[in-house]
Design an enzyme around this catalytic site. Sequence first.
Site, PDB file in Angstrom:
ATOM      1  CB  CYS A   1      -0.995  -0.032   1.153  1.00  0.00           C
ATOM      2  SG  CYS A   1      -2.363   1.148   0.958  1.00  0.00           S
TER       3      CYS A   1
ATOM      4  CG  HIS B   1      -4.243  -3.658   2.286  1.00  0.00           C
ATOM      5  ND1 HIS B   1      -3.406  -3.106   3.235  1.00  0.00           N
ATOM      6  CD2 HIS B   1      -4.854  -2.625   1.663  1.00  0.00           C
ATOM      7  CE1 HIS B   1      -3.516  -1.791   3.201  1.00  0.00           C
ATOM      8  NE2 HIS B   1      -4.383  -1.471   2.247  1.00  0.00           N
TER       9      HIS B   1
ATOM     10  CD  GLU C   1      -2.353  -6.045   5.128  1.00  0.00           C
ATOM     11  OE1 GLU C   1      -2.654  -4.848   5.284  1.00  0.00           O
ATOM     12  OE2 GLU C   1      -1.661  -6.459   4.165  1.00  0.00           O
TER      13      GLU C   1
END
Length: 203
Positions: free
Chosen positions: A79, A185, A187
């Site tokens: 990001c 992202h 995650e």
Amino acid sequence: MITVLDYGSGNIAAIANLLRLSNLPHAVVQTPDGLSEANHIILPGVGAFDNTMASFRRSGVEAALHERTQAGAALLGICVGMQVLAEASDEGTEPGLNLVPGRVRRFDPQTIDCPSKVPHMGWNAIKPTGPHPLLEGIDLERGFYFLHSYYFDCADAGHALAVTEHGRPFHCAVGNGRVFGVQFHPEKSHDNGVRLFQNFMSL
């Protein structure tokens, strides 16, 4: 081992949790000294470009990242951590790390099909520009989770590893040598995020 840099801007707990679920050894560090022996570095980021770069320069992290990448360490920016790899950003005036030539640009609602969709948020498919081990085994149609209003515009198309669509195509993954960046992202992207981190560790 993967070293996650915690400089106060990024979803560190979620990244560390996914690395744990991926059975990847990792450590979270907060100082330049913590990077001194790092071979695989994750650079997360949430927030504004200028604030991130100012934090790097105050803490000495900028010099440490350059030193480690010059020594051959692999680096993955996520990001805003991807965006600061660029030369500069429309979001501010600070110079970036300049590890992947290019500029970060803001989505212009006038030039995309859905002007109400800034920021770009949600799951999107990705399309690799060619085979690359970082993206091996990824479910491309499922893609990744995105949340951003700015995107990376590579100066050299050869540094673009993948693109996605948000009214228009944009570079969502970049690479220059062993320096990589992803706008999405991992995650927050379940199995694809796990696979991406495993791929990164194998580089």
